[in-house]
Scaffold this motif. Structure first.
Motif, PDB file in Angstrom:
ATOM      1  N   TYR A  96       0.912  -0.954   0.049  1.00 37.35           N
ATOM      2  CA  TYR A  96      -0.037   0.043  -0.150  1.00 37.35           C
ATOM      3  C   TYR A  96       0.796   1.300   0.018  1.00 37.35           C
ATOM      4  CZ  TYR A  96      -3.708   2.992   1.168  1.00 37.35           C
ATOM      5  OH  TYR A  96      -4.721   4.272   0.751  1.00 37.35           O
ATOM      6  N   ASN A  97       0.622   2.270  -1.022  1.00 40.79           N
ATOM      7  CA  ASN A  97       1.561   3.207  -1.049  1.00 40.79           C
ATOM      8  C   ASN A  97       2.817   3.098  -1.362  1.00 40.79           C
ATOM      9  OD1 ASN A  97      -0.556   5.382  -1.022  1.00 40.79           O
ATOM     10  ND2 ASN A  97      -0.213   5.794   1.178  1.00 40.79           N
ATOM     11  N   ASN A  98       2.897   1.648  -1.884  1.00 37.91           N
ATOM     12  CA  ASN A  98       4.489   1.285  -2.194  1.00 37.91           C
ATOM     13  C   ASN A  98       5.653   1.547  -0.820  1.00 37.91           C
ATOM     14  OD1 ASN A  98       4.080   0.649  -4.993  1.00 37.91           O
ATOM     15  ND2 ASN A  98       3.986   2.795  -5.438  1.00 37.91           N
ATOM     16  N   ASP A  99       4.758   1.625   0.118  1.00 37.73           N
ATOM     17  CA  ASP A  99       5.867   1.615   1.489  1.00 37.73           C
ATOM     18  C   ASP A  99       6.000   0.281   2.047  1.00 37.73           C
ATOM     19  OD1 ASP A  99       6.742   2.285   3.899  1.00 37.73           O
ATOM     20  OD2 ASP A  99       5.209   3.631   4.268  1.00 37.73           O
ATOM     21  N   PRO A 100       7.001  -0.296   2.306  1.00 40.09           N
ATOM     22  CA  PRO A 100       7.382  -1.478   2.801  1.00 40.09           C
ATOM     23  C   PRO A 100       6.944  -1.559   4.211  1.00 40.09           C
ATOM     24  CG  PRO A 100       9.446  -0.794   1.585  1.00 40.09           C
ATOM     25  CD  PRO A 100       8.409   0.284   1.518  1.00 40.09           C
ATOM     26  N   ALA A 101       6.908  -0.732   4.946  1.00 39.87           N
ATOM     27  CA  ALA A 101       6.520  -0.449   6.429  1.00 39.87           C
ATOM     28  C   ALA A 101       5.049  -0.947   6.443  1.00 39.87           C
ATOM     29  CB  ALA A 101       6.326   1.001   6.810  1.00 39.87           C
ATOM     30  N   ASN A 102       4.085  -0.697   5.307  1.00 41.98           N
ATOM     31  CA  ASN A 102       2.706  -1.156   5.262  1.00 41.98           C
ATOM     32  C   ASN A 102       2.607  -2.822   5.230  1.00 41.98           C
ATOM     33  OD1 ASN A 102       1.429   1.243   5.729  1.00 41.98           O
ATOM     34  ND2 ASN A 102       1.549   1.811   3.437  1.00 41.98           N
ATOM     35  N   GLY A 103       3.842  -3.309   4.395  1.00 44.40           N
ATOM     36  CA  GLY A 103       3.893  -4.852   4.376  1.00 44.40           C
ATOM     37  C   GLY A 103       3.861  -5.428   5.717  1.00 44.40           C
ATOM     38  N   LEU A 104       4.612  -4.772   6.403  1.00 46.48           N
ATOM     39  CA  LEU A 104       4.761  -5.319   7.726  1.00 46.48           C
ATOM     40  C   LEU A 104       3.586  -5.630   8.717  1.00 46.48           C
ATOM     41  CD1 LEU A 104       7.963  -3.374   8.940  1.00 46.48           C
ATOM     42  CD2 LEU A 104       7.952  -5.660   8.044  1.00 46.48           C
ATOM     43  N   ILE A 105       2.803  -4.868   8.441  1.00 48.10           N
ATOM     44  CA  ILE A 105       1.440  -4.942   9.039  1.00 48.10           C
ATOM     45  C   ILE A 105       0.309  -5.761   8.144  1.00 48.10           C
ATOM     46  CG2 ILE A 105      -0.571  -3.454  10.001  1.00 48.10           C
ATOM     47  CD1 ILE A 105       1.350  -1.319  10.426  1.00 48.10           C
ATOM     48  N   TYR A 106       0.094  -5.178   6.828  1.00 44.54           N
ATOM     49  CA  TYR A 106      -0.919  -5.579   5.997  1.00 44.54           C
ATOM     50  C   TYR A 106      -0.558  -6.778   4.968  1.00 44.54           C
ATOM     51  CZ  TYR A 106      -2.861  -1.242   7.955  1.00 44.54           C
ATOM     52  OH  TYR A 106      -3.174  -0.459   9.050  1.00 44.54           O
ATOM     53  N   GLY A 107       0.828  -7.226   4.984  1.00 46.17           N
ATOM     54  CA  GLY A 107       1.125  -8.006   3.834  1.00 46.17           C
ATOM     55  C   GLY A 107       1.221  -7.158   2.462  1.00 46.17           C
ATOM     56  N   LYS A 108       1.045  -8.197   1.272  1.00 41.70           N
ATOM     57  CA  LYS A 108       1.101  -7.589   0.000  1.00 41.70           C
ATOM     58  C   LYS A 108      -0.148  -7.455  -0.630  1.00 41.70           C
ATOM     59  CE  LYS A 108       5.841  -9.293  -1.100  1.00 41.70           C
ATOM     60  NZ  LYS A 108       6.343  -9.878   0.427  1.00 41.70           N
ATOM     61  N   LEU A 109      -0.248  -6.523  -1.463  1.00 40.58           N
ATOM     62  CA  LEU A 109      -1.620  -6.297  -2.111  1.00 40.58           C
ATOM     63  C   LEU A 109      -1.339  -7.010  -3.568  1.00 40.58           C
ATOM     64  CD1 LEU A 109      -2.474  -2.684  -1.416  1.00 40.58           C
ATOM     65  CD2 LEU A 109      -3.436  -4.634  -0.296  1.00 40.58           C
ATOM     66  N   TYR A 110      -2.159  -7.835  -4.076  1.00 39.34           N
ATOM     67  CA  TYR A 110      -2.232  -8.667  -5.363  1.00 39.34           C
ATOM     68  C   TYR A 110      -3.094  -8.188  -6.290  1.00 39.34           C
ATOM     69  CZ  TYR A 110       0.775 -11.853  -2.383  1.00 39.34           C
ATOM     70  OH  TYR A 110       1.724 -11.987  -1.320  1.00 39.34           O
ATOM     71  N   ASN A 111      -2.746  -8.016  -7.569  1.00 40.98           N
ATOM     72  CA  ASN A 111      -3.714  -7.975  -8.745  1.00 40.98           C
ATOM     73  C   ASN A 111      -4.409  -9.450  -8.913  1.00 40.98           C
ATOM     74  OD1 ASN A 111      -1.840  -9.331 -10.248  1.00 40.98           O
ATOM     75  ND2 ASN A 111      -1.530  -7.657 -11.704  1.00 40.98           N
ATOM     76  N   TYR A 112      -5.660  -9.244  -9.467  1.00 40.04           N
ATOM     77  CA  TYR A 112      -6.114 -10.551  -9.888  1.00 40.04           C
ATOM     78  C   TYR A 112      -5.460 -11.485 -10.784  1.00 40.04           C
ATOM     79  CZ  TYR A 112      -9.363 -14.244 -10.785  1.00 40.04           C
ATOM     80  OH  TYR A 112     -10.014 -15.502 -10.645  1.00 40.04           O
ATOM     81  N   TYR A 113      -4.533 -11.274 -11.651  1.00 43.17           N
ATOM     82  CA  TYR A 113      -3.805 -12.100 -12.351  1.00 43.17           C
ATOM     83  C   TYR A 113      -2.813 -12.916 -11.342  1.00 43.17           C
ATOM     84  CZ  TYR A 113      -5.128  -8.902 -16.417  1.00 43.17           C
ATOM     85  OH  TYR A 113      -5.882  -8.353 -17.173  1.00 43.17           O
ATOM     86  N   ALA A 114      -2.278 -12.128 -10.439  1.00 50.88           N
ATOM     87  CA  ALA A 114      -1.496 -13.137  -9.366  1.00 50.88           C
ATOM     88  C   ALA A 114      -2.376 -13.894  -8.805  1.00 50.88           C
ATOM     89  CB  ALA A 114      -0.798 -11.926  -8.399  1.00 50.88           C
ATOM     90  N   VAL A 115      -3.513 -13.732  -8.289  1.00 49.76           N
ATOM     91  CA  VAL A 115      -4.577 -14.584  -7.543  1.00 49.76           C
ATOM     92  C   VAL A 115      -4.846 -15.777  -8.731  1.00 49.76           C
ATOM     93  CG1 VAL A 115      -6.868 -14.562  -6.824  1.00 49.76           C
ATOM     94  CG2 VAL A 115      -5.429 -12.534  -6.092  1.00 49.76           C
ATOM     95  N   ALA A 116      -4.880 -15.412  -9.662  1.00 55.00           N
ATOM     96  CA  ALA A 116      -5.272 -16.523 -10.805  1.00 55.00           C
ATOM     97  C   ALA A 116      -4.273 -17.291 -11.283  1.00 55.00           C
ATOM     98  CB  ALA A 116      -5.971 -15.879 -11.958  1.00 55.00           C
ATOM     99  N   GLY A 117      -2.939 -16.873 -11.008  1.00 54.53           N
ATOM    100  CA  GLY A 117      -1.519 -17.588 -11.289  1.00 54.53           C
ATOM    101  C   GLY A 117      -1.104 -17.146 -12.569  1.00 54.53           C
ATOM    102  N   VAL A 118      -1.763 -16.125 -13.190  1.00 57.64           N
ATOM    103  CA  VAL A 118      -1.302 -15.591 -14.641  1.00 57.64           C
ATOM    104  C   VAL A 118       0.145 -15.008 -14.513  1.00 57.64           C
ATOM    105  CG1 VAL A 118      -1.842 -14.490 -16.888  1.00 57.64           C
ATOM    106  CG2 VAL A 118      -3.507 -15.393 -15.280  1.00 57.64           C
ATOM    107  N   HIS A 119       1.186 -15.892 -14.971  1.00 57.41           N
ATOM    108  CA  HIS A 119       2.532 -15.343 -14.601  1.00 57.41           C
ATOM    109  C   HIS A 119       3.367 -15.094 -16.274  1.00 57.41           C
ATOM    110  CE1 HIS A 119       4.458 -19.409 -16.053  1.00 57.41           C
ATOM    111  NE2 HIS A 119       3.264 -19.846 -15.691  1.00 57.41           N
ATOM    112  N   ASP A 120       2.623 -15.305 -17.021  1.00 63.27           N
ATOM    113  CA  ASP A 120       3.244 -14.908 -18.546  1.00 63.27           C
ATOM    114  C   ASP A 120       2.131 -14.462 -19.654  1.00 63.27           C
ATOM    115  OD1 ASP A 120       2.659 -17.484 -19.893  1.00 63.27           O
ATOM    116  OD2 ASP A 120       4.651 -18.005 -19.355  1.00 63.27           O
TER     117      ASP A 120
END
Length: 194
Positions: free
Chosen positions: A53-77
């Protein structure tokens, strides 16, 4: 997970749920999911990516990562014949729309289940955090979201979780995915197509 992170889980009814946000940078076979911080690049993606969130790694310590739906669906190429990857850690899966409905029903229905899923108080939710009891032990935090066009919003106000179930709008002949949404000012779990 593949990165070595450990997650707490909670049993809610007949289902086991991870009670914290995913924070993995690879699919469960080790294939890298790229971090994308540029809004234009994010908006033009057709493959999986993540950001903080806001490209701030400190947010990752609390909230984890935000994924787009392509990541959720496993579309990698971009090769249509390539099999999709799996985002969830081995032994788990991205919940289906039916999993979310079963959860909401067990917690009293859509109108009140959000309160049972939200962390109590205003440390991670803006006031009034209506109906928050966390009686489920899920401890949902208001982590906001990254819009499909690459800007951020909603931290403190909203929380959204993907499902793995696609939704087709027959009026517009467009495809989206079902999500679940929690809000700081009501106790509902809202089902939306994103």
């Amino acid at each position: 997970d593949i990165d070595g992170n450990l997650y707490n889980t909670v049993i809610i009814g007949t289902q086991e749920w991870v009670s914290e946000n995913l924070n993995v940078s690879k699919y469960n076979d080790g294939t890298i999911i790229p971090e994308v911080t540029d809004p234009t690049a994010w908006a033009n993606l057709t493959t999986g990516a993540w950001c903080y969130y806001n490209n701030d790694p400190a947010n990752g310590l609390i909230y984890g990562k935000l994924y787009n739906y392509y990541a959720v669906a496993g579309v990698h190429d971009t090769i249509a014949a390539t099999p999709n990857k799996v985002l969830a850690p081995i032994g788990f899966h991205v919940p289906t729309d039916t999993n979310w409905t079963t959860l909401s029903d067990y917690l009293g229905g859509f109108n009140v289940a959000g309160g049972a899923l939200k962390e109590i108080g205003t440390a991670y939710w803006m006031s009034p955090n209506t109906g928050a009891t966390n009686s489920s032990g899920f401890t949902g935090l208001s982590d906001g979201f990254c819009w499909y066009y690459g800007s951020f919003g909603g931290m403190g106000l909203y929380a959204n979780w993907w499902s793995s179930t696609l939704h087709t709008n027959v009026s517009t002949n467009t495809e989206s995915v079902w999500i679940r949404h929690l809000d700081h000012d009501n106790a509902a779990v809202t089902k939306n197509a994103a």
